[in-house]
Design a protein around this motif. Structure first.
Motif, PDB file in Angstrom:
ATOM      1  N   THR A 123       7.243   2.136  15.135  1.00 56.41           N
ATOM      2  CA  THR A 123       8.620   3.008  15.277  1.00 56.41           C
ATOM      3  C   THR A 123       8.626   3.830  14.275  1.00 56.41           C
ATOM      4  O   THR A 123       9.372   5.083  14.377  1.00 56.41           O
ATOM      5  N   MET A 124       8.057   3.691  13.033  1.00 52.67           N
ATOM      6  CA  MET A 124       8.441   4.379  11.554  1.00 52.67           C
ATOM      7  C   MET A 124       7.114   5.216  11.237  1.00 52.67           C
ATOM      8  O   MET A 124       7.410   6.429  10.717  1.00 52.67           O
ATOM      9  N   ILE A 125       6.205   4.678  10.841  1.00 55.59           N
ATOM     10  CA  ILE A 125       5.219   5.090  10.253  1.00 55.59           C
ATOM     11  C   ILE A 125       3.709   4.858  11.135  1.00 55.59           C
ATOM     12  O   ILE A 125       3.739   3.915  11.840  1.00 55.59           O
ATOM     13  N   VAL A 126       2.653   5.561  10.607  1.00 57.47           N
ATOM     14  CA  VAL A 126       1.310   5.376  11.038  1.00 57.47           C
ATOM     15  C   VAL A 126       0.713   4.072  10.749  1.00 57.47           C
ATOM     16  O   VAL A 126       1.040   3.893   9.414  1.00 57.47           O
ATOM     17  N   PRO A 127       0.119   3.068  11.375  1.00 62.43           N
ATOM     18  CA  PRO A 127      -0.193   1.917  10.935  1.00 62.43           C
ATOM     19  C   PRO A 127      -1.310   2.104   9.792  1.00 62.43           C
ATOM     20  O   PRO A 127      -2.035   2.745   9.949  1.00 62.43           O
ATOM     21  N   GLY A 128      -1.384   0.984   8.924  1.00 60.01           N
ATOM     22  CA  GLY A 128      -2.281   1.105   7.710  1.00 60.01           C
ATOM     23  C   GLY A 128      -3.830   1.325   8.012  1.00 60.01           C
ATOM     24  O   GLY A 128      -4.416   2.038   7.616  1.00 60.01           O
ATOM     25  N   LEU A 129      -4.334   0.686   9.439  1.00 56.31           N
ATOM     26  CA  LEU A 129      -5.537   0.910   9.504  1.00 56.31           C
ATOM     27  C   LEU A 129      -5.973   2.276  10.108  1.00 56.31           C
ATOM     28  O   LEU A 129      -7.191   2.721  10.086  1.00 56.31           O
ATOM     29  N   LEU A 130      -4.907   3.246  10.372  1.00 54.26           N
ATOM     30  CA  LEU A 130      -5.190   4.553  10.936  1.00 54.26           C
ATOM     31  C   LEU A 130      -4.900   5.502   9.763  1.00 54.26           C
ATOM     32  O   LEU A 130      -4.848   6.801   9.895  1.00 54.26           O
ATOM     33  N   GLN A 131      -4.169   4.967   8.561  1.00 52.45           N
ATOM     34  CA  GLN A 131      -3.777   5.992   7.515  1.00 52.45           C
ATOM     35  C   GLN A 131      -4.676   6.696   6.658  1.00 52.45           C
ATOM     36  O   GLN A 131      -5.649   5.951   6.376  1.00 52.45           O
ATOM     37  N   THR A 132      -4.443   7.811   6.259  1.00 53.47           N
ATOM     38  CA  THR A 132      -5.420   8.436   5.495  1.00 53.47           C
ATOM     39  C   THR A 132      -4.985   8.143   3.721  1.00 53.47           C
ATOM     40  O   THR A 132      -4.072   7.582   3.613  1.00 53.47           O
ATOM     41  N   ALA A 133      -5.887   8.513   2.920  1.00 55.40           N
ATOM     42  CA  ALA A 133      -5.689   8.128   1.678  1.00 55.40           C
ATOM     43  C   ALA A 133      -4.406   8.727   1.240  1.00 55.40           C
ATOM     44  O   ALA A 133      -3.443   7.971   0.458  1.00 55.40           O
ATOM     45  N   GLY A 134      -3.783  10.042   1.546  1.00 54.97           N
ATOM     46  CA  GLY A 134      -2.876  10.429   1.146  1.00 54.97           C
ATOM     47  C   GLY A 134      -1.510   9.905   1.741  1.00 54.97           C
ATOM     48  O   GLY A 134      -0.637   9.633   0.979  1.00 54.97           O
ATOM     49  N   TYR A 135      -1.590   9.711   2.737  1.00 57.50           N
ATOM     50  CA  TYR A 135      -0.546   8.893   3.592  1.00 57.50           C
ATOM     51  C   TYR A 135      -0.095   7.576   3.028  1.00 57.50           C
ATOM     52  O   TYR A 135       0.621   7.139   2.741  1.00 57.50           O
ATOM     53  N   ALA A 136      -1.415   6.999   2.942  1.00 58.73           N
ATOM     54  CA  ALA A 136      -1.130   5.355   2.374  1.00 58.73           C
ATOM     55  C   ALA A 136      -0.719   5.454   0.934  1.00 58.73           C
ATOM     56  O   ALA A 136       0.099   4.620   0.676  1.00 58.73           O
ATOM     57  N   GLU A 137      -1.120   6.377   0.187  1.00 56.92           N
ATOM     58  CA  GLU A 137      -0.685   6.275  -1.295  1.00 56.92           C
ATOM     59  C   GLU A 137       0.792   6.520  -1.527  1.00 56.92           C
ATOM     60  O   GLU A 137       1.409   6.010  -1.990  1.00 56.92           O
ATOM     61  N   ARG A 141       3.587   4.008  -2.949  1.00 58.78           N
ATOM     62  CA  ARG A 141       4.280   4.343  -4.064  1.00 58.78           C
ATOM     63  C   ARG A 141       5.891   4.312  -3.843  1.00 58.78           C
ATOM     64  O   ARG A 141       6.533   3.819  -4.430  1.00 58.78           O
ATOM     65  N   HIS A 142       6.061   4.517  -2.455  1.00 57.58           N
ATOM     66  CA  HIS A 142       7.243   4.026  -1.884  1.00 57.58           C
ATOM     67  C   HIS A 142       7.771   2.584  -2.107  1.00 57.58           C
ATOM     68  O   HIS A 142       8.931   2.255  -2.617  1.00 57.58           O
ATOM     69  N   TYR A 143       6.767   2.105  -1.605  1.00 56.40           N
ATOM     70  CA  TYR A 143       7.073   0.513  -1.828  1.00 56.40           C
ATOM     71  C   TYR A 143       7.258   0.019  -3.169  1.00 56.40           C
ATOM     72  O   TYR A 143       8.282  -0.811  -3.258  1.00 56.40           O
ATOM     73  N   GLU A 144       6.484   0.455  -3.922  1.00 56.77           N
ATOM     74  CA  GLU A 144       6.406   0.066  -5.246  1.00 56.77           C
ATOM     75  C   GLU A 144       7.764   0.311  -5.952  1.00 56.77           C
ATOM     76  O   GLU A 144       8.133  -0.119  -7.047  1.00 56.77           O
ATOM     77  N   GLY A 145       8.148   1.572  -5.626  1.00 56.89           N
ATOM     78  CA  GLY A 145       9.408   2.100  -6.169  1.00 56.89           C
ATOM     79  C   GLY A 145       9.214   2.672  -7.618  1.00 56.89           C
ATOM     80  O   GLY A 145       8.311   2.967  -8.151  1.00 56.89           O
ATOM     81  N   SER A 146      10.436   2.548  -8.512  1.00 56.24           N
ATOM     82  CA  SER A 146      10.445   3.205  -9.682  1.00 56.24           C
ATOM     83  C   SER A 146       9.618   2.407 -10.763  1.00 56.24           C
ATOM     84  O   SER A 146       9.087   2.930 -11.862  1.00 56.24           O
ATOM     85  N   ALA A 147       9.286   0.972 -10.348  1.00 56.52           N
ATOM     86  CA  ALA A 147       8.515   0.132 -11.099  1.00 56.52           C
ATOM     87  C   ALA A 147       7.063   0.313 -10.713  1.00 56.52           C
ATOM     88  O   ALA A 147       6.258  -0.517 -11.493  1.00 56.52           O
ATOM     89  N   ALA A 148       6.528   1.511 -10.099  1.00 50.45           N
ATOM     90  CA  ALA A 148       5.136   1.591  -9.860  1.00 50.45           C
ATOM     91  C   ALA A 148       4.372   1.768 -11.138  1.00 50.45           C
ATOM     92  O   ALA A 148       4.712   2.500 -11.936  1.00 50.45           O
ATOM     93  N   VAL A 149       3.256   1.090 -10.983  1.00 53.94           N
ATOM     94  CA  VAL A 149       2.358   1.070 -12.267  1.00 53.94           C
ATOM     95  C   VAL A 149       1.062   1.755 -11.523  1.00 53.94           C
ATOM     96  O   VAL A 149       0.768   1.365 -10.578  1.00 53.94           O
ATOM     97  N   GLU A 150       0.369   2.532 -12.110  1.00 57.13           N
ATOM     98  CA  GLU A 150      -0.803   3.264 -11.652  1.00 57.13           C
ATOM     99  C   GLU A 150      -1.764   2.324 -10.992  1.00 57.13           C
ATOM    100  O   GLU A 150      -2.431   2.544 -10.210  1.00 57.13           O
ATOM    101  N   HIS A 151      -2.257   1.244 -12.034  1.00 56.02           N
ATOM    102  CA  HIS A 151      -3.394   0.575 -11.706  1.00 56.02           C
ATOM    103  C   HIS A 151      -2.965  -0.374 -10.572  1.00 56.02           C
ATOM    104  O   HIS A 151      -3.972  -0.721  -9.583  1.00 56.02           O
ATOM    105  N   ARG A 152      -1.751  -0.195 -10.278  1.00 56.97           N
ATOM    106  CA  ARG A 152      -1.290  -1.449  -8.989  1.00 56.97           C
ATOM    107  C   ARG A 152      -1.236  -0.576  -7.689  1.00 56.97           C
ATOM    108  O   ARG A 152      -1.674  -0.874  -6.661  1.00 56.97           O
TER     109      ARG A 152
END
Length: 289
Positions: A123-137, A141-152
């Motif tokens: 209902t909200m986003i394209v499922p992970g199996l069909l996401q492009t790299a840009g969409y997935a990233e 980054r949204h899920y990780e939030g302000s604590a996002a670390v590049e290697h993670r």
């Protein structure tokens, strides 16, 4: 009259435990015959344990962990608990451990690799199996939030894209039903969304992938309770439904999953046809050019 063992539902806990115990045995280079003799059972009995046809006994798991050299307390506790709970078909998975994946019990890649059909309603986003790299990233980054670390971020991105290899298996059917609003949500901005829509259009040409859209003009339907995944497992294993929520995941199986099967069938009826859905996706992609 069927025996107690014959009545056992081959739950994902039992399957997960059987696979892990088989992997441990293979890693040590031990045969079924050798290990069965150690336990004092027929080798065919051990084979049935590993195939989840019969539930692993708790004491057998404890004994085998000694033989296989598993001494980490957390690993031992986890596997023994699985043996104890093998009969359970519902469970809350609490805590994503601050990221996108939770490997404490059973994970999506494992279910995806075993399912004969993967069904997704979003209902909200394209499922992970069909996401492009840009969409997935963008989503990671949204899920990780302000604590996002590049290697993670890159780690989760690699894992998500690696999951998509299951789509190369022509024996695995993927059916995705999207609310039309998903196609308008500018995840990552106009350029990323356009790339995502074009990807959906292209990948829908694969015979094992079916993408359908429920138009916003549709009234009340069986998607009222939100997004979910449904994994149709090969016989004799029961279907598994998975619902994500803010605290983790809920896995349900067997008769508990039947409501999701009925809901998915109803949603498929409510959606546009595959050709109509792809035409809509193509039109929206063109409008973003």
């Amino acid at each position: 009259m069927p025996t107690k063992r014959e009545q056992f539902v081959q739950t994902i806990r039992a399957q997960w435990l059987g696979q892990r115990m088989r992997e441990l045995r293979d890693e040590r280079g031990l045969t079924l015959k050798y290990v069965a003799a150690y336990l004092g059972v027929e080798f065919s009995t051990l084979a049935r344990y590993e195939r989840a046809e019969w539930p692993f006994r708790r004491d057998h798991v404890m004994a085998l962990l000694d033989v296989y050299g598993v001494y980490d307390e957390r690993d031992r506790t986890h596997l023994v608990q699985l043996a104890q709970d093998a009969w359970r078909i519902n469970k809350w998975e609490e805590d994503f451990e601050g990221a996108v994946y939770d490997a404490t019990f059973v994970d999506y890649p494992w279910l995806e690799s075993r399912a004969r059909e993967i069904c997704a309603y979003s209902t909200m986003i394209v499922p992970g199996l069909l996401q492009t790299a840009g969409y997935a990233e963008t989503m990671i980054r949204h899920y990780e939030g302000s604590a996002a670390v590049e290697h993670r971020v890159q780690k989760w991105l690699h894992l998500r894209l690696d999951r998509q290899k299951v789509l190369n298996d022509k024996d695995t059917q993927l059916t995705v039903i999207l609310e039309e609003s998903v196609l308008h949500r500018p995840v990552g901005g106009k350029s990323v969304l356009r790339g995502q829509l074009e990807h959906l259009k292209e990948i829908s040409r694969r015979p094992q992938i079916d993408i359908r859209v429920i138009p916003t003009s549709m009234g009340a339907h069986d998607g009222t309770y939100g997004s979910f995944f449904l994994f149709q497992m090969p016989p004799p294993y029961p279907a598994v439904a998975c619902v994500e929520h803010l605290a983790g995941r809920l896995f349900v199986e067997a008769t508990s999953a039947e409501r999701y099967e009925k809901a998915y069938a109803s949603l498929r009826e409510a959606a546009l046809s595959d050709s109509e859905s792809v035409a809509l996706i193509a039109t929206l992609a063109e409008e973003l050019s």
